[in-house]
Design a protein around this motif. Structure first.
Motif, PDB file in Angstrom:
ATOM      1  N   ASP A  74       0.829  -1.211   0.000  1.00 22.71           N
ATOM      2  CA  ASP A  74       0.000   0.000   0.000  1.00 22.71           C
ATOM      3  C   ASP A  74       0.865   1.264   0.000  1.00 22.71           C
ATOM      4  O   ASP A  74       0.356   2.372   0.146  1.00 22.71           O
ATOM      5  N   TYR A  75       2.156   1.074  -0.186  1.00 24.12           N
ATOM      6  CA  TYR A  75       3.093   2.208  -0.311  1.00 24.12           C
ATOM      7  C   TYR A  75       2.758   2.995  -1.577  1.00 24.12           C
ATOM      8  O   TYR A  75       2.575   2.406  -2.638  1.00 24.12           O
ATOM      9  N   ASP A  76       2.662   4.309  -1.444  1.00 27.26           N
ATOM     10  CA  ASP A  76       2.225   5.071  -2.615  1.00 27.26           C
ATOM     11  C   ASP A  76       3.361   5.778  -3.357  1.00 27.26           C
ATOM     12  O   ASP A  76       3.107   6.609  -4.226  1.00 27.26           O
ATOM     13  N   GLY A  77       4.604   5.445  -2.990  1.00 24.93           N
ATOM     14  CA  GLY A  77       5.746   5.987  -3.726  1.00 24.93           C
ATOM     15  C   GLY A  77       6.366   4.931  -4.623  1.00 24.93           C
ATOM     16  O   GLY A  77       5.699   3.993  -5.054  1.00 24.93           O
ATOM     17  N   GLY A  78       7.645   5.123  -4.913  1.00 21.75           N
ATOM     18  CA  GLY A  78       8.353   4.156  -5.748  1.00 21.75           C
ATOM     19  C   GLY A  78       9.786   3.989  -5.270  1.00 21.75           C
ATOM     20  O   GLY A  78      10.124   4.402  -4.153  1.00 21.75           O
ATOM     21  N   PHE A  79      10.622   3.367  -6.109  1.00 19.24           N
ATOM     22  CA  PHE A  79      12.021   3.141  -5.739  1.00 19.24           C
ATOM     23  C   PHE A  79      12.938   3.407  -6.929  1.00 19.24           C
ATOM     24  O   PHE A  79      12.544   3.175  -8.077  1.00 19.24           O
ATOM     25  N   GLU A  80      14.157   3.833  -6.626  1.00 20.66           N
ATOM     26  CA  GLU A  80      15.174   3.828  -7.673  1.00 20.66           C
ATOM     27  C   GLU A  80      16.317   2.916  -7.231  1.00 20.66           C
ATOM     28  O   GLU A  80      16.563   2.733  -6.031  1.00 20.66           O
ATOM     29  N   ILE A  81      16.944   2.302  -8.231  1.00 21.78           N
ATOM     30  CA  ILE A  81      17.915   1.239  -7.958  1.00 21.78           C
ATOM     31  C   ILE A  81      19.223   1.511  -8.702  1.00 21.78           C
ATOM     32  O   ILE A  81      19.208   1.899  -9.877  1.00 21.78           O
ATOM     33  N   GLU A  82      20.334   1.304  -7.982  1.00 26.47           N
ATOM     34  CA  GLU A  82      21.656   1.295  -8.635  1.00 26.47           C
ATOM     35  C   GLU A  82      22.286  -0.061  -8.344  1.00 26.47           C
ATOM     36  O   GLU A  82      22.299  -0.507  -7.195  1.00 26.47           O
ATOM     37  N   ILE A  83      22.798  -0.706  -9.386  1.00 24.16           N
ATOM     38  CA  ILE A  83      23.354  -2.057  -9.199  1.00 24.16           C
ATOM     39  C   ILE A  83      24.831  -2.068  -9.577  1.00 24.16           C
ATOM     40  O   ILE A  83      25.209  -1.599 -10.651  1.00 24.16           O
ATOM     41  N   ASP A  84      25.647  -2.587  -8.656  1.00 26.21           N
ATOM     42  CA  ASP A  84      27.046  -2.874  -8.989  1.00 26.21           C
ATOM     43  C   ASP A  84      27.090  -4.384  -9.244  1.00 26.21           C
ATOM     44  O   ASP A  84      27.149  -5.196  -8.323  1.00 26.21           O
ATOM     45  N   LYS A  85      27.026  -4.731 -10.523  1.00 26.56           N
ATOM     46  CA  LYS A  85      26.795  -6.118 -10.944  1.00 26.56           C
ATOM     47  C   LYS A  85      28.129  -6.855 -11.017  1.00 26.56           C
ATOM     48  O   LYS A  85      28.878  -6.709 -11.984  1.00 26.56           O
ATOM     49  N   ARG A  86      28.414  -7.640 -10.000  1.00 22.87           N
ATOM     50  CA  ARG A  86      29.700  -8.351  -9.964  1.00 22.87           C
ATOM     51  C   ARG A  86      29.564  -9.807 -10.379  1.00 22.87           C
ATOM     52  O   ARG A  86      30.544 -10.471 -10.681  1.00 22.87           O
ATOM     53  N   ILE A  87      28.347 -10.341 -10.321  1.00 26.67           N
ATOM     54  CA  ILE A  87      28.114 -11.725 -10.764  1.00 26.67           C
ATOM     55  C   ILE A  87      27.796 -11.677 -12.257  1.00 26.67           C
ATOM     56  O   ILE A  87      26.870 -10.967 -12.679  1.00 26.67           O
ATOM     57  N   LYS A  88      28.562 -12.412 -13.049  1.00 15.36           N
ATOM     58  CA  LYS A  88      28.325 -12.368 -14.485  1.00 15.36           C
ATOM     59  C   LYS A  88      27.041 -13.103 -14.854  1.00 15.36           C
ATOM     60  O   LYS A  88      26.826 -14.236 -14.414  1.00 15.36           O
ATOM     61  N   PRO A  89      26.184 -12.479 -15.668  1.00 15.62           N
ATOM     62  CA  PRO A  89      24.986 -13.174 -16.142  1.00 15.62           C
ATOM     63  C   PRO A  89      25.391 -14.437 -16.904  1.00 15.62           C
ATOM     64  O   PRO A  89      26.416 -14.452 -17.587  1.00 15.62           O
ATOM     65  N   GLY A  90      24.619 -15.490 -16.770  1.00 19.88           N
ATOM     66  CA  GLY A  90      24.901 -16.731 -17.486  1.00 19.88           C
ATOM     67  C   GLY A  90      26.001 -17.561 -16.858  1.00 19.88           C
ATOM     68  O   GLY A  90      26.444 -18.542 -17.448  1.00 19.88           O
ATOM     69  N   SER A  91      26.439 -17.204 -15.651  1.00 18.73           N
ATOM     70  CA  SER A  91      27.518 -17.960 -15.023  1.00 18.73           C
ATOM     71  C   SER A  91      27.021 -19.203 -14.296  1.00 18.73           C
ATOM     72  O   SER A  91      27.799 -20.106 -14.003  1.00 18.73           O
ATOM     73  N   GLY A  92      25.719 -19.241 -13.983  1.00 13.20           N
ATOM     74  CA  GLY A  92      25.182 -20.399 -13.267  1.00 13.20           C
ATOM     75  C   GLY A  92      25.302 -20.294 -11.763  1.00 13.20           C
ATOM     76  O   GLY A  92      25.146 -21.278 -11.045  1.00 13.20           O
ATOM     77  N   ILE A  93      25.591 -19.079 -11.269  1.00 17.40           N
ATOM     78  CA  ILE A  93      25.608 -18.902  -9.816  1.00 17.40           C
ATOM     79  C   ILE A  93      24.592 -17.828  -9.386  1.00 17.40           C
ATOM     80  O   ILE A  93      24.809 -17.066  -8.458  1.00 17.40           O
ATOM     81  N   GLY A  94      23.476 -17.821 -10.100  1.00 17.27           N
ATOM     82  CA  GLY A  94      22.341 -17.031  -9.633  1.00 17.27           C
ATOM     83  C   GLY A  94      22.484 -15.533  -9.814  1.00 17.27           C
ATOM     84  O   GLY A  94      22.126 -14.761  -8.914  1.00 17.27           O
ATOM     85  N   SER A  95      22.951 -15.112 -10.988  1.00 11.58           N
ATOM     86  CA  SER A  95      23.102 -13.676 -11.235  1.00 11.58           C
ATOM     87  C   SER A  95      21.750 -12.962 -11.196  1.00 11.58           C
ATOM     88  O   SER A  95      21.575 -11.951 -10.513  1.00 11.58           O
ATOM     89  N   SER A  96      20.782 -13.495 -11.914  1.00 11.56           N
ATOM     90  CA  SER A  96      19.465 -12.842 -11.939  1.00 11.56           C
ATOM     91  C   SER A  96      18.793 -12.940 -10.561  1.00 11.56           C
ATOM     92  O   SER A  96      18.133 -11.997 -10.114  1.00 11.56           O
ATOM     93  N   ALA A  97      18.992 -14.054  -9.871  1.00 10.59           N
ATOM     94  CA  ALA A  97      18.380 -14.228  -8.548  1.00 10.59           C
ATOM     95  C   ALA A  97      18.927 -13.200  -7.564  1.00 10.59           C
ATOM     96  O   ALA A  97      18.188 -12.663  -6.735  1.00 10.59           O
ATOM     97  N   ALA A  98      20.237 -12.908  -7.654  1.00 14.75           N
ATOM     98  CA  ALA A  98      20.828 -11.931  -6.736  1.00 14.75           C
ATOM     99  C   ALA A  98      20.172 -10.568  -6.925  1.00 14.75           C
ATOM    100  O   ALA A  98      19.834  -9.877  -5.950  1.00 14.75           O
TER     101      ALA A  98
END
Lengths: 307, 307
Positions: A74-98
């Motif tokens: 019921d929060y009526d605002g939003g969020f902004e996100i900054e990601i320091d992506k250290r897990i490589k996508p497609g590596s098989g150690i849950g990059s998208s899950a992180a």
């Protein structure tokens, strides 16, 4: 609290015998993420360091997971996100899950924890669905809960946190080749022999018992996969050699992390995990494929606040 | 000690999700057996009360199990056996396992315990092989170790004792119809879908975790069999009705005991187990098939000396 910086752990799904049900979180491998409340509704991905990933909310896993959370809030605002992506996508150690788990965990903190860990897993699963067409929970569950988790059932979703023996250390080697989760699912057969099924659920039972009893030998004996590894390992150059050398170096067990191409080993104690890393490096150097290697304790906390 | 009288527990194999790997021992249902040292070599079955079973050593499961033990022993005498057979053969609650396990456990006591429980299971498995052509361990393991046991692997044989929450009580109804173990194996398919396999090993993991954590709800949620029960239950008249009424009466779970025809339920506390027994009686009375019913705590000791 208006802003939070979190560590989002990499995770190992399947853990040999537990295809689609078991996972564990790593302690020293993961992304960092800053999430900030905004007056404007919705989710805005401000920037992603380290990887070339989409900033559009609906195309980004943390955006999609965050939108799933906002829908139930019921929060009526939003969020902004900054990601320091250290897990490589497609590596098989849950990059998208992180990214998915980190986003919803951070938002929940900023909102005063209205949602349970199980609800956060459900939101994060929407990010997994975007990443691989299937709303898996075996990476996002350990990312949220920490330690080992068992997805006992998807319908209804039932996540069982499993205790983690303190001396367990993971070694992970990530060969820089691409294996897409969707491709590595396609090569699996849709039927298995009852005989192999019996072996698999015997090992799942043994692994869970070993984790509860801190019985490292039993954990090692149970880290066997008779169903998926024989098929998927074909996609990973040098898998058999990496595995047999890791076991010779003292690893309790060794297998494919998630859908690969990363290979993980679990050892008792840091020294053994280092020897295993050394054997992996030596083996893989012969193949002329670039690789990253990680040695990590098991993270028993999941996503955590770092600032 | 020249003679020993033992109680040989009935056992429930499979325990819903754990086909061929899980089993538990009952406390108030079982055979009694007297085993006596003799100067004469070999095994002599003196008498069997209660059931019409072969007295010839090589045709009797306790004889065959005993011979397997003698082969590995340096004892130069033999044993004679008297059995008060209270578990009906073909009931699905480990009748042959009770005789096999009881015989070798008693002999081991008389010889000063030269053999480990794991070795006793291996000897007793020879009796199981005689009874059903397959050297199962899922009944003899709980009969020897007591409580819940997991057969993690057959090659090598690896038996994991699992803790038993103290308030767990079993209700077992044995309809007086014959279902041979060998027949009830023949109707099983040799392949299963990967999807059902995943559900099954999720539940095995959940059941083991529930037993360690004394989490009765989790035990109940995990007592599901997506693979064997849908096929075998066809051989048991009224199974679906018995099961749904047992759950309405408060049972945590309900399924086929071993290869049937007995049906077991597990409940938290004796009162609930009694209500479940009452519901089973009422349901089965309608079918006009004679039945026995048992209410029993879980035996955490296995075969035990009673005189």
């Amino acid at each position: 609290m208006e802003e939070i910086k979190v560590f989002c752990p990499a995770t190992i799904a399947n853990v040999s015998c537990g295809f689609d049900v078991l996972g564990l979180a790593l302690d020293s491998v993961g992304d960092e993420m800053i999430v900030r409340k905004t007056a404007e509704k919705g989710i805005c991905i401000l920037k992603i360091l380290g990887q070339d990933l989409p900033l559009e909310t609906e195309k980004n896993v943390s955006g999609v997971a965050g939108l799933a959370l906002l829908q139930k809030s019921d929060y009526d605002g939003g969020f902004e996100i900054e990601i320091d992506k250290r897990i490589k996508p497609g590596s098989g150690i849950g990059s998208s899950a992180a990214s998915s788990a980190g986003a919803v965990w951070a938002m929940n903190e900023l909102l005063g924890k209205p949602f349970s860990p199980l609800q956060l897993v459900k939101f994060a699963m929407q990010g997994e669905k975007l990443a691989s067409d299937v709303a898996h929970a075996d990476n996002v569950a350990p990312a949220i809960y920490g330690g080992f988790t068992l997805v006992r059932s998807y319908d209804p979703l039932d996540i069982i946190p499993i205790p983690t023996p303190s001396e367990l250390v993971a070694t992970v080697i990530h060969p820089q080749i691409e294996v897409k989760t969707s491709d590595s699912r396609k090569i699996l057969k849709t039927t298995i022999s009852l005989e192999k099924g019996i072996k698999q659920w015997g090992n799942v039972g043994g692994l869970i018992a070993g984790l509860f009893q801190k019985d490292y030998d039993l954990i090692g004996r149970s880290l066997q996969d008779h169903i998926v590894e024989p098929i998927r390992s074909i996609l990973i150059p040098g898998f058999d050699e990496i595995k047999s050398n890791a076991l010779v170096s003292g690893a309790l067990g060794c297998g494919i992390s998630g859908s690969g191409p990363s290979i993980f080993a679990l050892s008792k104690g840091l020294e053994t995990a280092k020897s295993v890393a050394q054997s992996m490096k030596e083996t893989y150097s012969k193949f002329g494929i670039p690789f990253d290697i990680h040695i990590s304790k098991i993270n028993t906390q999941g996503v955590k606040k770092i600032a």
